[in-house]
Motif scaffolding. Structure first.
Motif, mmCIF file in Angstrom:
data_model
loop_
_atom_site.group_PDB
_atom_site.id
_atom_site.type_symbol
_atom_site.label_atom_id
_atom_site.label_comp_id
_atom_site.label_asym_id
_atom_site.label_seq_id
_atom_site.Cartn_x
_atom_site.Cartn_y
_atom_site.Cartn_z
ATOM 1 N N CYS A 4 55.889 51.047 33.686
ATOM 2 C CA CYS A 4 54.599 50.976 34.369
ATOM 3 C C CYS A 4 54.718 50.105 35.611
ATOM 4 O O CYS A 4 55.536 49.189 35.670
ATOM 5 C CB CYS A 4 53.521 50.403 33.441
ATOM 6 N N SER A 5 53.875 50.383 36.588
ATOM 7 C CA SER A 5 53.876 49.598 37.816
ATOM 8 C C SER A 5 53.294 48.212 37.556
ATOM 9 O O SER A 5 52.647 47.970 36.535
ATOM 10 C CB SER A 5 53.044 50.298 38.898
ATOM 11 N N GLN A 6 53.528 47.316 38.500
ATOM 12 C CA GLN A 6 52.977 45.969 38.382
ATOM 13 C C GLN A 6 51.459 45.989 38.306
ATOM 14 O O GLN A 6 50.860 45.187 37.583
ATOM 15 C CB GLN A 6 53.431 45.126 39.573
ATOM 16 N N ASN A 7 50.841 46.892 39.046
ATOM 17 C CA ASN A 7 49.375 46.967 39.027
ATOM 18 C C ASN A 7 48.859 47.419 37.667
ATOM 19 O O ASN A 7 47.835 46.926 37.184
ATOM 20 C CB ASN A 7 48.896 47.934 40.110
ATOM 21 N N THR A 8 49.572 48.357 37.042
ATOM 22 C CA THR A 8 49.158 48.814 35.712
ATOM 23 C C THR A 8 49.297 47.700 34.687
ATOM 24 O O THR A 8 48.391 47.461 33.871
ATOM 25 C CB THR A 8 50.007 50.020 35.275
ATOM 26 N N VAL A 9 50.415 46.998 34.736
ATOM 27 C CA VAL A 9 50.625 45.874 33.815
ATOM 28 C C VAL A 9 49.559 44.811 34.045
ATOM 29 O O VAL A 9 49.018 44.228 33.098
ATOM 30 C CB VAL A 9 52.028 45.265 33.997
ATOM 31 N N LYS A 10 49.226 44.566 35.298
ATOM 32 C CA LYS A 10 48.207 43.568 35.629
ATOM 33 C C LYS A 10 46.852 43.952 35.057
ATOM 34 O O LYS A 10 46.096 43.098 34.566
ATOM 35 C CB LYS A 10 48.092 43.406 37.144
ATOM 36 N N ALA A 11 46.527 45.242 35.090
ATOM 37 C CA ALA A 11 45.249 45.705 34.548
ATOM 38 C C ALA A 11 45.157 45.419 33.046
ATOM 39 O O ALA A 11 44.118 44.960 32.546
ATOM 40 C CB ALA A 11 45.076 47.192 34.823
ATOM 41 N N TYR A 12 46.253 45.680 32.314
ATOM 42 C CA TYR A 12 46.268 45.373 30.880
ATOM 43 C C TYR A 12 46.208 43.863 30.652
ATOM 44 O O TYR A 12 45.506 43.379 29.754
ATOM 45 C CB TYR A 12 47.536 45.944 30.236
ATOM 46 N N ARG A 13 46.953 43.119 31.459
ATOM 47 C CA ARG A 13 46.967 41.664 31.313
ATOM 48 C C ARG A 13 45.575 41.076 31.554
ATOM 49 O O ARG A 13 45.130 40.184 30.835
ATOM 50 C CB ARG A 13 47.981 41.045 32.275
ATOM 51 N N ASP A 14 44.898 41.592 32.564
ATOM 52 C CA ASP A 14 43.555 41.087 32.870
ATOM 53 C C ASP A 14 42.590 41.355 31.721
ATOM 54 O O ASP A 14 41.735 40.516 31.402
ATOM 55 C CB ASP A 14 43.029 41.755 34.149
ATOM 56 N N THR A 15 42.716 42.525 31.094
ATOM 57 C CA THR A 15 41.842 42.857 29.969
ATOM 58 C C THR A 15 42.042 41.893 28.813
ATOM 59 O O THR A 15 41.078 41.361 28.244
ATOM 60 C CB THR A 15 42.102 44.297 29.495
ATOM 61 N N ILE A 16 43.288 41.636 28.461
ATOM 62 C CA ILE A 16 43.570 40.732 27.343
ATOM 63 C C ILE A 16 43.199 39.303 27.708
ATOM 64 O O ILE A 16 42.724 38.527 26.866
ATOM 65 C CB ILE A 16 45.048 40.846 26.946
ATOM 66 N N HIS A 17 43.381 38.947 28.990
ATOM 67 C CA HIS A 17 42.964 37.610 29.427
ATOM 68 C C HIS A 17 41.446 37.435 29.288
ATOM 69 O O HIS A 17 40.974 36.388 28.818
ATOM 70 C CB HIS A 17 43.376 37.383 30.878
ATOM 71 N N LEU A 18 40.692 38.454 29.667
ATOM 72 C CA LEU A 18 39.237 38.381 29.535
ATOM 73 C C LEU A 18 38.820 38.295 28.071
ATOM 74 O O LEU A 18 37.864 37.574 27.730
ATOM 75 C CB LEU A 18 38.596 39.602 30.197
ATOM 76 N N LEU A 19 39.531 39.007 27.208
ATOM 77 C CA LEU A 19 39.251 38.913 25.772
ATOM 78 C C LEU A 19 39.514 37.493 25.281
ATOM 79 O O LEU A 19 38.735 36.942 24.488
ATOM 80 C CB LEU A 19 40.119 39.912 25.005
ATOM 81 N N GLY B 13 52.492 56.749 43.941
ATOM 82 C CA GLY B 13 51.186 56.419 43.382
ATOM 83 C C GLY B 13 51.236 55.968 41.944
ATOM 84 O O GLY B 13 52.199 55.331 41.506
ATOM 85 N N LYS B 14 50.194 56.311 41.215
ATOM 86 C CA LYS B 14 50.075 55.888 39.826
ATOM 87 C C LYS B 14 51.198 56.500 38.999
ATOM 88 O O LYS B 14 51.641 57.610 39.254
ATOM 89 C CB LYS B 14 48.715 56.315 39.266
ATOM 90 N N ARG B 15 51.635 55.750 38.006
ATOM 91 C CA ARG B 15 52.721 56.149 37.108
ATOM 92 C C ARG B 15 54.004 56.465 37.893
ATOM 93 O O ARG B 15 54.804 57.291 37.464
ATOM 94 C CB ARG B 15 52.305 57.349 36.249
ATOM 95 N N GLN B 16 54.137 55.804 39.042
ATOM 96 C CA GLN B 16 55.338 55.944 39.875
ATOM 97 C C GLN B 16 55.597 57.378 40.328
ATOM 98 O O GLN B 16 56.736 57.760 40.590
ATOM 99 C CB GLN B 16 56.562 55.406 39.106
ATOM 100 N N LYS B 17 54.534 58.176 40.416
ATOM 101 C CA LYS B 17 54.687 59.552 40.892
ATOM 102 C C LYS B 17 54.714 59.554 42.417
ATOM 103 O O LYS B 17 53.895 58.908 43.061
ATOM 104 C CB LYS B 17 53.535 60.420 40.384
ATOM 105 N N THR B 18 55.665 60.266 42.972
ATOM 106 C CA THR B 18 55.820 60.342 44.418
ATOM 107 C C THR B 18 55.326 61.687 44.935
ATOM 108 O O THR B 18 55.590 62.729 44.338
ATOM 109 C CB THR B 18 57.302 60.150 44.812
ATOM 110 N N ARG B 19 54.605 61.655 46.028
ATOM 111 C CA ARG B 19 54.150 62.872 46.681
ATOM 112 C C ARG B 19 54.457 62.774 48.171
ATOM 113 O O ARG B 19 54.569 61.680 48.725
ATOM 114 C CB ARG B 19 52.667 63.129 46.442
#
Length: 343
Positions: free
Chosen positions: A25-40, A187-193
């Protein structure tokens, strides 16, 4: 009595090993999960007086998680969409935990009782062509910063890219000598276009490169957009972009009322998609252009354009009167007999 350390142990493995290394996962995706658990964690500490070390899966039943989500909306002023994203992140973590420890399957099933909150449909915000033109006229191209800011906005619009996709760009992602000059966006999930660059975009790009990358090869790993702070060069930040967009938006709105009150990076993406749709591009093409995983995501642009609906309705009128509907069987005797079951 043995302390149940499964929660924080699995949180560590989930964030440090599973997401970045196993799922890539990208750093941004990991950060989103981390932020959720931090808020919890903040919720449990402030509202339940439970420190992180004492959080267990047994405590996190569906009632408590629902209370946490309500807290996000009332205390943190989160939107319904953000609330649902936080719930989805928690469900992903609980699913991972159940896969690692079968005894936690009950906790995962329990969390499944928490419903996704429905939200009213909202209109897609986008700029008119006049509003966009007024905004692009704001930067002073007589200055180096003005050249950068104007090209940044042009690039956001012409490529329809997400802000992070643009900020992550390196010079090597530009393929200007191909038969069709283009840029590779990740982009998301490291997909390139691959997004083609129009001639006008290339002209602005050439001017930008002359001022900001005068001696560098396109194959280098240097960031396309960067800032220099205290003599140190670094990748441009989203806050930096938000700052100058807000400034230009406020000044452009004084000259053109069609400039939205809030100008933000994703607005350019929506604007580009709507303009493409209004010009007749099929949604399936717009989907690929934007990098959407499903055309269902792109459907929001089809339901957002009132002007196209109005034009379609007007085509049913002739000189102010409703256009008479011509029966399909007119002047077709055989078809009429067939429809009546006589042939």
């Amino acid at each position: 009595m043995k302390i149940d350390d499964r929660f924080f142990r699995l949180v560590r493995d989930f964030l440090l090993i599973y997401l970045p290394k196993n799922r890539c996962c990208s750093q941004n995706t990991v950060k989103a999960y981390r932020d959720t658990i931090h808020l919890l964690q903040v919720f449990m500490k402030e509202q339940k007086r439970v420190p992180f070390a004492k959080i267990t899966f047994d405590r996190l039943n569906h009632a408590l998680v629902s209370e946490f989500l309500d807290w996000l909306q009332t205390e943190r002023k989160c939107r319904v969409s953000t609330r649902n994203h936080r719930l989805a992140a928690l469900k992903s973590f609980f699913k991972y935990a159940a896969q690692e420890d079968a005894s936690l399957m009950f906790a995962y099933v329990e969390l499944g009782k928490v419903p996704v909150k429905r939200q009213p449909g909202r209109r897609v915000s986008y700029m008119s062509e006049s509003g966009l033109a007024a905004l692009l006229q704001e930067p002073d191209e007589g200055t180096k910063r003005g050249i950068r800011d104007r090209f940044f906005m042009i690039f956001l619009y012409d490529t329809g890219a997400r802000i992070q996709e643009v900020l992550d760009l390196q010079l090597g992602d530009l393929h200007l000598k191909d038969s069709v000059p283009c840029v590779y966006l990740t982009g998301k999930r490291q997909k390139t276009r691959v997004v083609p660059l129009l001639n006008k975009t290339l002209q602005h790009l050439e001017l930008y490169l002359q001022h900001f990358h005068p001696k560098e090869a396109y194959s280098s790993n240097n960031s396309l957009f960067y800032t220099v702070i205290n003599g140190k060069t670094g990748k441009m930040s989203p806050d930096n972009v938000a700052s100058f967009l807000k400034r230009y938006g406020a000044s452009a709105r004084l000259r053109c009322s069609e400039v939205p009150e809030r100008v933000y990076p994703h607005l350019f993406r929506h604007t580009r998609a709507m303009h493409l749709y209004q010009s007749g591009m099929p949604l399936s093409y717009i989907k690929d252009f934007l990098g959407h995983a499903s055309v269902n995501t792109t459907d929001i642009y089809a339901s957002a354009d009132v002007s196209m609906l109005k034009a379609a309705l007007e085509r049913t009128y002739v000189n102010g009167d409703i256009r008479p509907e011509i029966p399909v069987w007119e002047d077709n005797e055989e078809l009429l007999l067939h429809l009546c079951g006589l042939q």
